[in-house]
Design a protein around this motif. Sequence first.
Motif, PDB file in Angstrom:
ATOM      1  N   PHE A  55      -1.449  18.358  -5.127  1.00 34.70           N
ATOM      2  CA  PHE A  55      -1.865  18.777  -6.250  1.00 34.70           C
ATOM      3  C   PHE A  55      -3.046  19.786  -6.372  1.00 34.70           C
ATOM      4  N   PHE A  56      -4.261  19.176  -5.927  1.00 37.81           N
ATOM      5  CA  PHE A  56      -5.625  19.576  -5.792  1.00 37.81           C
ATOM      6  C   PHE A  56      -5.731  20.580  -4.767  1.00 37.81           C
ATOM      7  N   MET A  57      -4.881  20.784  -3.524  1.00 40.40           N
ATOM      8  CA  MET A  57      -4.901  21.644  -2.812  1.00 40.40           C
ATOM      9  C   MET A  57      -4.364  22.779  -3.381  1.00 40.40           C
ATOM     10  N   LEU A  58      -3.317  22.780  -3.971  1.00 40.28           N
ATOM     11  CA  LEU A  58      -2.448  23.917  -4.528  1.00 40.28           C
ATOM     12  C   LEU A  58      -3.235  24.525  -5.907  1.00 40.28           C
ATOM     13  N   THR A  59      -4.019  23.861  -6.548  1.00 33.67           N
ATOM     14  CA  THR A  59      -4.738  24.122  -7.968  1.00 33.67           C
ATOM     15  C   THR A  59      -5.950  24.745  -7.593  1.00 33.67           C
ATOM     16  N   SER A  60      -6.858  24.407  -6.496  1.00 33.63           N
ATOM     17  CA  SER A  60      -8.055  24.946  -6.229  1.00 33.63           C
ATOM     18  C   SER A  60      -8.028  26.246  -5.689  1.00 33.63           C
ATOM     19  N   SER A  61      -8.962  27.171  -5.696  1.00 29.00           N
ATOM     20  CA  SER A  61      -8.928  28.492  -5.049  1.00 29.00           C
ATOM     21  C   SER A  61      -9.920  28.195  -4.048  1.00 29.00           C
ATOM     22  N   VAL A  62      -9.588  28.823  -2.831  1.00 26.79           N
ATOM     23  CA  VAL A  62     -10.477  28.759  -1.741  1.00 26.79           C
ATOM     24  C   VAL A  62     -11.368  29.763  -1.486  1.00 26.79           C
TER      25      VAL A  62
ATOM     26  N   LEU B  74       0.764  -1.329  -0.026  1.00 21.18           N
ATOM     27  CA  LEU B  74       0.154   0.135   0.059  1.00 21.18           C
ATOM     28  C   LEU B  74       0.805   1.238  -0.173  1.00 21.18           C
ATOM     29  N   THR B  75       2.185   1.251   0.308  1.00 20.59           N
ATOM     30  CA  THR B  75       2.944   2.275   0.458  1.00 20.59           C
ATOM     31  C   THR B  75       2.934   3.232  -1.103  1.00 20.59           C
ATOM     32  N   PRO B  76       3.357   2.734  -2.083  1.00 27.02           N
ATOM     33  CA  PRO B  76       3.045   3.454  -3.294  1.00 27.02           C
ATOM     34  C   PRO B  76       1.836   3.905  -3.512  1.00 27.02           C
ATOM     35  N   LEU B  77       0.727   3.294  -3.416  1.00 24.06           N
ATOM     36  CA  LEU B  77      -0.576   3.875  -3.402  1.00 24.06           C
ATOM     37  C   LEU B  77      -0.939   5.181  -2.510  1.00 24.06           C
ATOM     38  N   ALA B  78      -0.405   5.123  -1.270  1.00 25.22           N
ATOM     39  CA  ALA B  78      -0.413   6.142  -0.278  1.00 25.22           C
ATOM     40  C   ALA B  78       0.255   7.288  -0.794  1.00 25.22           C
ATOM     41  N   ASP B  79       1.554   6.924  -1.492  1.00 26.33           N
ATOM     42  CA  ASP B  79       2.112   7.977  -2.015  1.00 26.33           C
ATOM     43  C   ASP B  79       1.531   8.750  -3.065  1.00 26.33           C
ATOM     44  N   VAL B  80       1.035   7.946  -4.058  1.00 28.63           N
ATOM     45  CA  VAL B  80       0.362   8.924  -5.226  1.00 28.63           C
ATOM     46  C   VAL B  80      -0.825   9.621  -4.703  1.00 28.63           C
ATOM     47  N   MET B  81      -1.631   8.905  -3.738  1.00 32.71           N
ATOM     48  CA  MET B  81      -2.875   9.696  -2.973  1.00 32.71           C
ATOM     49  C   MET B  81      -2.293  11.104  -2.261  1.00 32.71           C
ATOM     50  N   PHE B  82      -1.372  11.321  -1.630  1.00 29.66           N
ATOM     51  CA  PHE B  82      -0.672  12.207  -1.116  1.00 29.66           C
ATOM     52  C   PHE B  82      -0.554  13.280  -2.240  1.00 29.66           C
ATOM     53  N   GLN B  83       0.313  12.768  -3.128  1.00 29.49           N
ATOM     54  CA  GLN B  83       0.543  13.950  -4.206  1.00 29.49           C
ATOM     55  C   GLN B  83      -0.631  14.064  -4.939  1.00 29.49           C
ATOM     56  N   LEU B  84      -1.668  13.442  -5.336  1.00 34.32           N
ATOM     57  CA  LEU B  84      -2.823  14.155  -5.966  1.00 34.32           C
ATOM     58  C   LEU B  84      -3.747  14.857  -4.958  1.00 34.32           C
ATOM     59  N   LEU B  85      -3.544  14.797  -3.647  1.00 36.40           N
ATOM     60  CA  LEU B  85      -4.085  15.704  -2.484  1.00 36.40           C
ATOM     61  C   LEU B  85      -3.263  17.034  -2.435  1.00 36.40           C
TER      62      LEU B  85
END
Length: 140
Positions: free
Chosen positions: A29-36, A16-27
């Motif tokens: 990415f979306f936090m930085l690209t979305s406007s609050v 599960l480690t690579p899957l968790a790494d990808v999920m954190f990277q996606l999280l």
Amino acid sequence: MSVAPAVRRRRYRFALTPLADVMFQLLIFFMLTSSVAPYSLLPIARGEPPGQGRGAAGPAQAGGGPAAIWQVEGGAVVAGGQRFGLDALPDLADAVRRADTSRVLVVTGAGARMQDVAAVLEALIAADVPNVRLFDGTDG
């Protein structure tokens, strides 16, 4: 008689480690690209603080008068149902000031460039229009 060696079955484990790494990277990415905060309505006011100059009416108190709506398109401004080139901006801004219009709502169209919006804001500031609001009309 010879005995065949026992065949070991390979056990595959799911890591599960690579899957968790990808999920954190996606999280991230979306936090930085979305406007609050919504940036579609940005008030721009200039002039003296309330109580100084122009009697007692400063930019913050000038919001109750008549308003003009300008739509900025690619290389043009639509004001009062008529299309004007950016070269007519100083005359349009002077007309707004002479008409005692206290507010101008600048709506950006889909073809509006940043330079077009900057030229409109510059003309309104030069004409000393007290209250300008910028609205992103491309949001639908």
